[in-house]
Motif scaffolding. Structure first.
Motif, PDB file in Angstrom:
ATOM      1  N   GLY A  87       0.813  -1.216   0.000  1.00  0.00           N
ATOM      2  CA  GLY A  87       0.000   0.000   0.000  1.00  0.00           C
ATOM      3  C   GLY A  87       0.844   1.262   0.000  1.00  0.00           C
ATOM      4  N   VAL A  90       2.336   1.713  -3.443  1.00  0.00           N
ATOM      5  CA  VAL A  90       1.301   2.240  -4.348  1.00  0.00           C
ATOM      6  C   VAL A  90       1.123   3.741  -4.131  1.00  0.00           C
ATOM      7  CG1 VAL A  90      -1.195   2.244  -4.791  1.00  0.00           C
ATOM      8  CG2 VAL A  90       0.046   0.075  -4.655  1.00  0.00           C
ATOM      9  N   SER A 116      -1.991  -3.790  -6.038  1.00  0.00           N
ATOM     10  CA  SER A 116      -3.229  -3.365  -5.387  1.00  0.00           C
ATOM     11  C   SER A 116      -4.199  -4.537  -5.230  1.00  0.00           C
ATOM     12  CB  SER A 116      -3.918  -2.262  -6.206  1.00  0.00           C
ATOM     13  OG  SER A 116      -3.127  -1.089  -6.249  1.00  0.00           O
ATOM     14  N   THR A 120      -6.963  -1.668  -1.759  1.00  0.00           N
ATOM     15  CA  THR A 120      -5.986  -0.636  -2.145  1.00  0.00           C
ATOM     16  C   THR A 120      -6.459   0.177  -3.338  1.00  0.00           C
ATOM     17  OG1 THR A 120      -4.261  -2.156  -1.375  1.00  0.00           O
ATOM     18  CG2 THR A 120      -3.535  -0.257  -2.645  1.00  0.00           C
ATOM     19  N   THR A 121      -7.405  -0.370  -4.119  1.00  0.00           N
ATOM     20  CA  THR A 121      -7.912   0.414  -5.258  1.00  0.00           C
ATOM     21  C   THR A 121      -8.554   1.717  -4.786  1.00  0.00           C
ATOM     22  OG1 THR A 121     -10.068  -0.706  -5.234  1.00  0.00           O
ATOM     23  CG2 THR A 121      -8.335  -1.666  -6.622  1.00  0.00           C
TER      24      THR A 121
END
Length: 205
Positions: A87, A90, A116, A120-121
């Motif tokens: 995460g 990202v 992801s 996490t999206t």
């Protein structure tokens, strides 16, 4: 004989002197101003420079061009950092993507998609909606959502289809027509997706 010759000569001299005295008396003496010579080492400057104004005396400023970002190195450094979670990687990539070239933006976005999970999206779906993510990266991430559940994909497609400013509006509407059917009436795609989901049978646990 000699006296008779010198008499007229002396008289002429006295006459000439008289004329000179009259001329000096009438016209007065004239002064001759000395010609001032310019020093050979004197520098003649333009009037603007001599005035000493800040605009003319201040040296020209130059703006340094921004240094190019080495995208490959930046991405690699994040991927191999053992102290970062997926995460966090990202999140860092999403911050860096706008500084990359278009090709590198798409490459970085692919790493974002790979790292992801569905939760996490939530870090990057809002960036697609508000168009803060460059289109090459957003296009990669939208494509990734096609491989995820409809619970993630359909609401995003509906939001994009309802936004005429979105570069994904047309293709999102076309995809929704295939997945859930034509839009009913004058309602929004968001409302149609909500209605469609409510009509679907509840999946058994």
């Amino acid at each position: 004989m000699s006296t008779s010759r010198t008499g007229p000569l002396i008289g002429g001299l006295f006459g000439l002197m008289a004329l000179l005295l009259v001329g000096v008396f009438v016209f007065g003496p004239r002064s001759i101003e000395p010609v001032q010579k310019r020093k050979t080492d004197e520098i003649v400057r333009p009037a603007a420079v001599q005035s000493g104004s800040p605009e003319t005396l201040e040296p020209a400023r130059t703006t340094a061009a921004p240094e190019a970002v080495d995208a490959d190195a930046a991405i690699s450094n994040l991927l191999v950092d053992p102290s970062l979670t997926h995460g966090q990687i990202v999140g860092r990539l999403l911050e860096l993507i706008p500084t990359f070239s278009e090709d590198d933006q798409a490459n970085a976005a692919q790493h974002v998609a790979n790292l992801s999970d569905d939760e996490t999206t939530g870090l990057w779906i809002p960036k697609i909606v508000d168009r803060s993510l460059p289109e090459p990266a957003a296009r990669v991430l939208v494509a990734d959502l096609y491989n995820r559940s409809h619970d993630l994909l359909l609401p995003l497609l509906a939001t994009l289809a309802d936004d005429p400013r979105s570069p994904f509006a047309k293709e999102s509407a076309e995809t929704l027509e295939v997945l859930i059917g034509p839009r009913e009436g004058e309602g929004t795609w968001t409302a149609n997706v909500r209605t469609w989901k409510a009509s679907q049978p509840v999946e058994a646990p």
